[in-house]
Design a protein around this motif. Structure first.
Motif, PDB file in Angstrom:
ATOM      1  N   ALA A 182     -12.252 -21.439 -27.116  1.00 26.57           N
ATOM      2  CA  ALA A 182     -13.694 -21.645 -27.105  1.00 26.57           C
ATOM      3  C   ALA A 182     -14.221 -22.064 -25.740  1.00 26.57           C
ATOM      4  O   ALA A 182     -15.432 -22.237 -25.566  1.00 26.57           O
ATOM      5  N   GLU A 183     -13.334 -22.231 -24.763  1.00 27.43           N
ATOM      6  CA  GLU A 183     -13.771 -22.620 -23.432  1.00 27.43           C
ATOM      7  C   GLU A 183     -14.415 -21.435 -22.712  1.00 27.43           C
ATOM      8  O   GLU A 183     -14.166 -20.281 -23.045  1.00 27.43           O
ATOM      9  N   GLY A 184     -15.211 -21.719 -21.708  1.00 24.28           N
ATOM     10  CA  GLY A 184     -15.883 -20.656 -20.981  1.00 24.28           C
ATOM     11  C   GLY A 184     -17.228 -20.333 -21.613  1.00 24.28           C
ATOM     12  O   GLY A 184     -17.730 -21.063 -22.479  1.00 24.28           O
ATOM     13  N   ALA A 185     -17.821 -19.232 -21.186  1.00 19.76           N
ATOM     14  CA  ALA A 185     -19.151 -18.867 -21.689  1.00 19.76           C
ATOM     15  C   ALA A 185     -19.358 -17.371 -21.591  1.00 19.76           C
ATOM     16  O   ALA A 185     -18.597 -16.662 -20.925  1.00 19.76           O
ATOM     17  N   GLY A 186     -20.389 -16.897 -22.295  1.00 10.60           N
ATOM     18  CA  GLY A 186     -20.794 -15.507 -22.192  1.00 10.60           C
ATOM     19  C   GLY A 186     -19.746 -14.515 -22.657  1.00 10.60           C
ATOM     20  O   GLY A 186     -19.007 -14.752 -23.622  1.00 10.60           O
ATOM     21  N   LEU A 187     -19.675 -13.387 -21.951  1.00  8.63           N
ATOM     22  CA  LEU A 187     -18.778 -12.296 -22.312  1.00  8.63           C
ATOM     23  C   LEU A 187     -17.317 -12.731 -22.255  1.00  8.63           C
ATOM     24  O   LEU A 187     -16.511 -12.339 -23.113  1.00  8.63           O
ATOM     25  N   TYR A 188     -16.976 -13.522 -21.244  1.00  7.72           N
ATOM     26  CA  TYR A 188     -15.586 -13.992 -21.113  1.00  7.72           C
ATOM     27  C   TYR A 188     -15.163 -14.753 -22.371  1.00  7.72           C
ATOM     28  O   TYR A 188     -14.085 -14.519 -22.922  1.00  7.72           O
ATOM     29  N   THR A 199     -22.799 -31.875 -31.976  1.00  9.11           N
ATOM     30  CA  THR A 199     -21.627 -31.539 -31.157  1.00  9.11           C
ATOM     31  C   THR A 199     -21.344 -30.044 -31.274  1.00  9.11           C
ATOM     32  O   THR A 199     -21.779 -29.394 -32.236  1.00  9.11           O
ATOM     33  N   PRO A 200     -20.594 -29.475 -30.320  1.00 10.91           N
ATOM     34  CA  PRO A 200     -20.247 -28.048 -30.383  1.00 10.91           C
ATOM     35  C   PRO A 200     -19.393 -27.698 -31.599  1.00 10.91           C
ATOM     36  O   PRO A 200     -19.308 -26.532 -31.983  1.00 10.91           O
ATOM     37  N   PHE A 201     -18.748 -28.718 -32.209  1.00 11.64           N
ATOM     38  CA  PHE A 201     -17.876 -28.462 -33.357  1.00 11.64           C
ATOM     39  C   PHE A 201     -18.631 -28.475 -34.682  1.00 11.64           C
ATOM     40  O   PHE A 201     -18.096 -28.057 -35.705  1.00 11.64           O
ATOM     41  N   GLY A 202     -19.872 -28.996 -34.675  1.00 16.39           N
ATOM     42  CA  GLY A 202     -20.565 -29.273 -35.919  1.00 16.39           C
ATOM     43  C   GLY A 202     -20.764 -28.088 -36.836  1.00 16.39           C
ATOM     44  O   GLY A 202     -20.326 -28.099 -37.992  1.00 16.39           O
ATOM     45  N   THR A 203     -21.423 -27.056 -36.333  1.00 16.56           N
ATOM     46  CA  THR A 203     -21.727 -25.893 -37.176  1.00 16.56           C
ATOM     47  C   THR A 203     -20.460 -25.225 -37.698  1.00 16.56           C
ATOM     48  O   THR A 203     -20.363 -24.892 -38.894  1.00 16.56           O
ATOM     49  N   THR A 204     -19.491 -25.048 -36.801  1.00 11.83           N
ATOM     50  CA  THR A 204     -18.226 -24.433 -37.216  1.00 11.83           C
ATOM     51  C   THR A 204     -17.523 -25.295 -38.253  1.00 11.83           C
ATOM     52  O   THR A 204     -16.924 -24.774 -39.206  1.00 11.83           O
ATOM     53  N   CYS A 227      -9.445 -36.274 -37.242  1.00 13.83           N
ATOM     54  CA  CYS A 227      -8.750 -36.595 -35.983  1.00 13.83           C
ATOM     55  C   CYS A 227      -9.626 -36.256 -34.773  1.00 13.83           C
ATOM     56  O   CYS A 227      -9.652 -37.000 -33.787  1.00 13.83           O
ATOM     57  N   ILE A 228     -10.328 -35.127 -34.847  1.00 15.18           N
ATOM     58  CA  ILE A 228     -11.228 -34.743 -33.750  1.00 15.18           C
ATOM     59  C   ILE A 228     -12.331 -35.787 -33.591  1.00 15.18           C
ATOM     60  O   ILE A 228     -12.654 -36.222 -32.474  1.00 15.18           O
ATOM     61  N   LEU A 229     -12.899 -36.222 -34.709  1.00 16.42           N
ATOM     62  CA  LEU A 229     -13.971 -37.214 -34.669  1.00 16.42           C
ATOM     63  C   LEU A 229     -13.465 -38.541 -34.102  1.00 16.42           C
ATOM     64  O   LEU A 229     -14.149 -39.176 -33.274  1.00 16.42           O
ATOM     65  N   ILE A 230     -12.294 -38.965 -34.523  1.00 15.69           N
ATOM     66  CA  ILE A 230     -11.729 -40.223 -34.022  1.00 15.69           C
ATOM     67  C   ILE A 230     -11.510 -40.150 -32.518  1.00 15.69           C
ATOM     68  O   ILE A 230     -11.812 -41.098 -31.777  1.00 15.69           O
ATOM     69  N   THR A 240     -12.093 -18.816 -37.114  1.00 16.16           N
ATOM     70  CA  THR A 240     -12.915 -19.956 -36.685  1.00 16.16           C
ATOM     71  C   THR A 240     -12.087 -21.098 -36.111  1.00 16.16           C
ATOM     72  O   THR A 240     -12.653 -22.033 -35.524  1.00 16.16           O
ATOM     73  N   GLN A 241     -10.772 -21.047 -36.245  1.00 14.90           N
ATOM     74  CA  GLN A 241      -9.930 -22.034 -35.569  1.00 14.90           C
ATOM     75  C   GLN A 241     -10.123 -21.983 -34.060  1.00 14.90           C
ATOM     76  O   GLN A 241      -9.905 -22.977 -33.368  1.00 14.90           O
ATOM     77  N   ALA A 242     -10.542 -20.827 -33.562  1.00  9.20           N
ATOM     78  CA  ALA A 242     -10.707 -20.654 -32.118  1.00  9.20           C
ATOM     79  C   ALA A 242     -11.694 -21.657 -31.536  1.00  9.20           C
ATOM     80  O   ALA A 242     -11.564 -22.057 -30.378  1.00  9.20           O
ATOM     81  N   TRP A 243     -12.693 -22.072 -32.319  1.00  7.34           N
ATOM     82  CA  TRP A 243     -13.716 -22.989 -31.814  1.00  7.34           C
ATOM     83  C   TRP A 243     -13.207 -24.418 -31.642  1.00  7.34           C
ATOM     84  O   TRP A 243     -13.912 -25.269 -31.129  1.00  7.34           O
ATOM     85  N   PHE A 244     -11.951 -24.678 -32.070  1.00  8.07           N
ATOM     86  CA  PHE A 244     -11.382 -26.014 -31.923  1.00  8.07           C
ATOM     87  C   PHE A 244     -10.234 -26.031 -30.911  1.00  8.07           C
ATOM     88  O   PHE A 244      -9.477 -26.988 -30.849  1.00  8.07           O
TER      89      PHE A 244
END
Length: 311
Positions: A148-154, A97-102, A72-75, A140-144
């Motif tokens: 997973a938004e934001g960057a760094g320490l936050y 994509t950011p989802f690939g490795t996860t 569904c994400i890919l579609i 690892t659901q968090a990465w979807f």
């Protein structure tokens, strides 16, 4: 607008439920003690067998729904239903994509989970192996999702809070089916033994649940704060807030059932005649109702993860 909104919600809902069961029902047999997971004195062999069957159902369902979720994400990304069978689109998804490795890690974990569920192991080996695998699937659901938004320490803090929230919820909600199996098995015991066994099982589950619920509430408030940038008033005028408030209402109902079980039903059972089994029956009914409420909570969570927060 998402191209496959309803299938995505259903895939996420089923996946959440199956992975929660893998984690919570496996973990159940550790805080309940080794004697309960054996066939010897004080054991619950029928509940253990029922748990094994449940895990062997949940593991393949988790794998299938997990693949459906990724599809569904890919579609949605490719805006093309045929992308799930296009080698180039699949290559781009998994490696660019950011989802690939996860996604690759999760597919490996899902495969390992299915293998463990069907290995001819005895005792608690299966449960011990599934706990870390399913825990990683939950985290690892968090990465979807929004975590997973934001960057760094936050971003690290948000993902950590999400992980705590998800694991604590899975310990509580995912353990309910196995608690129900344990209460059903009491029908095969004598009245006095059934009462003592039920009191012990429920007391251990209740102690665990109190810790889990505390973590769920604290991390849930933090998660909501992250979604609305600390302005909780935004929740009352958005689709995200509407779903979240409904989820909170169902969680409140689960807490009410838990309060009834711990402070009303259990004391009544403790004070009841050794020949009375009615209180155990009421506990079974209330836990069954809790399982239904838990499924609704996971449905709300499936929707929240793809609903835009009011930031």
């Amino acid at each position: 607008m998402l191209m496959v909104y309803l299938p995505l919600v259903i895939a996420r809902w089923i996946h959440f439920a199956s992975v929660f069961v893998l984690f919570g029902s496996s973990f159940f047999w550790f805080y309940e003690g080794a004697e309960r997971s054996s066939a010897g004195p004080g054991g619950l062999p029928r509940a253990v067998r029922a748990t094994t069957i449940l895990l062997r159902i949940a593991a393949p369902i988790a794998a299938i729904s997990g693949v459906a979720w990724l599809a569904c994400i890919l579609i949605n990304m490719a805006r093309d239903f045929g992308s799930v069978a296009d080698p180039e689109d699949l290559r781009l998804f998994f490696f660019d994509t950011p989802f690939g490795t996860t996604s690759i890690v999760r597919l490996a974990l899902l495969t390992i989970g299915v293998v463990i569920a069907f290995l001819p192991w005895h005792g608690r080996w299966r449960f011990a192996a599934l706990v870390p695998v399913s825990a990683l699937l939950l985290i690892t659901q968090a990465w979807f999702g929004h975590a997973a938004e934001g960057a760094g320490l936050y971003r690290a803090i948000v993902i950590t809070v999400y992980g705590i929230h998800t694991l604590a919820t899975a310990v509580w909600v995912g353990g309910l089916p196995t608690l129900l199996f344990s209460l059903i098995e009491q029908r095969h015991f004598g009245p006095a033994e059934a009462r003592d066994s039920t009191l012990d099982v429920c007391s251990r589950f209740s102690s665990m649940a109190m810790i889990a619920v505390t973590l769920v509430v604290a991390s849930g408030i933090a998660n909501a704060g992250f979604r609305v940038a600390g302005s909780f008033g935004k929740l009352f005028d958005s689709a995200y807030g509407d779903v979240l408030l409904k989820k909170i209402a169902v969680v409140a109902a689960m807490l009410a059932v838990a309060y009834f079980n711990r402070f009303i039903a259990t004391p009544r059972l403790r004070a009841a005649s050794s020949k009375g089994m009615r209180q155990i029956t009421w506990l079974r009914y209330s836990v069954t109702f809790d399982v239904v409420l838990g499924a609704l909570v996971l449905g709300a969570s499936a929707i929240l993860g793809i609903t835009m927060p009011p930031q």
